[in-house]
Design a protein around this motif. Structure first.
Motif, PDB file in Angstrom:
ATOM      1  N   LEU A 128      51.946  49.470  29.138  1.00 30.42           N
ATOM      2  CA  LEU A 128      51.364  49.616  30.468  1.00 30.42           C
ATOM      3  C   LEU A 128      51.619  51.016  31.011  1.00 30.42           C
ATOM      4  CD1 LEU A 128      49.822  47.962  32.579  1.00 30.42           C
ATOM      5  CD2 LEU A 128      52.023  47.330  33.579  1.00 30.42           C
ATOM      6  N   ALA A 129      52.804  51.537  30.773  1.00 32.48           N
ATOM      7  CA  ALA A 129      53.132  52.893  31.221  1.00 32.48           C
ATOM      8  C   ALA A 129      52.238  53.919  30.535  1.00 32.48           C
ATOM      9  CB  ALA A 129      54.599  53.194  30.935  1.00 32.48           C
ATOM     10  N   ALA A 130      51.973  53.711  29.244  1.00 34.07           N
ATOM     11  CA  ALA A 130      51.093  54.626  28.524  1.00 34.07           C
ATOM     12  C   ALA A 130      49.691  54.589  29.123  1.00 34.07           C
ATOM     13  CB  ALA A 130      51.059  54.249  27.048  1.00 34.07           C
ATOM     14  N   GLY A 131      49.225  53.405  29.470  1.00 36.31           N
ATOM     15  CA  GLY A 131      47.908  53.283  30.080  1.00 36.31           C
ATOM     16  C   GLY A 131      47.831  53.924  31.447  1.00 36.31           C
ATOM     17  N   ALA A 187      60.178  54.268  32.418  1.00 39.77           N
ATOM     18  CA  ALA A 187      61.100  54.196  33.554  1.00 39.77           C
ATOM     19  C   ALA A 187      60.384  54.500  34.868  1.00 39.77           C
ATOM     20  CB  ALA A 187      62.266  55.160  33.337  1.00 39.77           C
ATOM     21  N   ALA A 188      59.484  55.494  34.829  1.00 38.01           N
ATOM     22  CA  ALA A 188      58.763  55.867  36.049  1.00 38.01           C
ATOM     23  C   ALA A 188      57.859  54.731  36.519  1.00 38.01           C
ATOM     24  CB  ALA A 188      57.944  57.128  35.805  1.00 38.01           C
ATOM     25  N   PHE A 246      56.337  50.839  40.284  1.00 39.76           N
ATOM     26  CA  PHE A 246      55.660  49.556  40.427  1.00 39.76           C
ATOM     27  C   PHE A 246      56.501  48.593  41.264  1.00 39.76           C
ATOM     28  CE2 PHE A 246      53.955  45.459  39.375  1.00 39.76           C
ATOM     29  CZ  PHE A 246      52.634  45.648  38.991  1.00 39.76           C
ATOM     30  N   THR A 247      57.769  48.519  40.955  1.00 43.25           N
ATOM     31  CA  THR A 247      58.664  47.614  41.682  1.00 43.25           C
ATOM     32  C   THR A 247      58.775  48.008  43.153  1.00 43.25           C
ATOM     33  OG1 THR A 247      59.927  47.198  39.655  1.00 43.25           O
ATOM     34  CG2 THR A 247      60.983  46.630  41.744  1.00 43.25           C
ATOM     35  N   ALA A 248      58.817  49.309  43.408  1.00 43.41           N
ATOM     36  CA  ALA A 248      58.931  49.787  44.791  1.00 43.41           C
ATOM     37  C   ALA A 248      57.682  49.444  45.611  1.00 43.41           C
ATOM     38  CB  ALA A 248      59.180  51.289  44.807  1.00 43.41           C
TER      39      ALA A 248
END
Length: 307
Positions: A216-219, A225-226, A231-233
């Motif tokens: 998902l991060a790559a997409g 980590a970023a 996303f959580t924030a």
């Protein structure tokens, strides 16, 4: 597809019911149709909506009120006016002469999603119990079309009323979502974030993909980590937790809106088999997919009077 479009794609009225009522003070209507979602507006005058729980809210001419849930509620000329008339499912779809509007009379228009499968559970869970959208944020020409349709009987009328209710609801929701300072869901408020918005679009467009935080991060074009932090924030929960909730909500809609087997639904929403979906579903909903489907079927039969 943006997340809001995906959510509204589940709006499909089937057998929508309407009521157009003309009243002079003092008046008070108790609505008890059992519909999962009701839309009400004042065409002339003003009214107070008294929900099953919470404070009464004023509904002025042109405002659109949405009431979520099957609990009865009251619409009256004043918050303390006791109910004088009970409106159940059988009292909807009554025609009233548009010319018979006494001086000072209030005209109330109400439409309800009578079929539990007509509006997605995902949308219902995103809405507050009572929502009033001012006319300035949701000026809808569909109100005049609904009124005109209710004063005549024409072939295909039910299909027309179904689509008009859908359009009214979508127009009201867009007005609410776009209001400054709205209490819209985090996933909507985060849609303009270039990272989180892209991650949400990927999850909603392809829920069955074998997603990991890394993929998902790559997409989204950022590090793992970023993405997890951002996303959580913005959303209030980690990406994979959100994905699980999204998959289960999608499965719940498919269980009540289609005749697909539980195994077929499991594969559509990203689970390998019936067992995997059942475990996840019961962990989040406390019931199995089959129990959920049976409960919805029972509700639908009760609302239509079928045995």
């Amino acid at each position: 597809m943006d997340v809001l479009t995906d959510l509204l794609d589940g709006v499909r009225a089937r057998g929508a019911v309407f009521s157009r009522t003309v009243m002079t003070a003092p008046w008070s209507l108790r609505f008890a149709s059992g519909a999962p979602l009701t839309l009400a507006t004042v065409l002339r005058g003003q009214a107070w909506l008294v929900p099953a729980e919470g404070d009464a809210v004023r509904v002025r001419a042109g405002h659109i009120a949405l009431v979520r849930g099957s609990a009865p509620y009251t619409v009256a000329d004043a918050p303390d006016t006791p109910p004088r008339v009970l409106i159940d499912r059988a009292d909807y779809c009554g025609l009233s002469d548009p010319a018979v509007v006494p001086d000072g009379g209030t005209v109330l228009l109400s439409g309800a999603y009578d079929n539990p499968g007509g509006v997605s559970e995902r949308l219902l869970r995103a809405l507050p119990p009572v929502l009033v959208i001012p006319d300035a944020d949701c000026h809808s020409p569909m109100l005049a079309l609904v009124t005109a349709e209710l004063t005549r009987e024409s072939p295909g009328q039910q299909a027309v009323l179904d689509r008009l209710l859908d359009l009214l609801l979508i127009s009201a929701l867009r007005g609410w979502f776009d209001r400054p300072g709205t209490s819209a869901p985090p996933w909507y408020l985060a849609a303009d974030d270039p990272v989180v918005g892209q991650a949400l679009r990927l999850l909603h467009d392809r829920p069955a993909d074998p997603w990991t935080v890394a993929k998902l991060a790559a997409g989204a074009g950022v590090s793992r980590a970023a993405l997890a932090r951002r996303f959580t924030a913005r959303i209030g929960e980690p990406p994979m937790t959100y994905l699980t909730g999204w998959r289960i909500s999608l499965a719940a809609d498919l269980l009540r809106g289609t005749d697909d087997t539980v195994g077929a639904i499991a594969r559509k929403v990203g689970y390998a088999n019936t067992f995997a979906l059942s475990v996840a579903f019961k962990r989040l909903r406390r019931i199995t997919p089959s129990e959920h489907r049976a409960a919805v079927t029972g509700t639908r039969r009760a609302s239509t009077g079928r045995q």
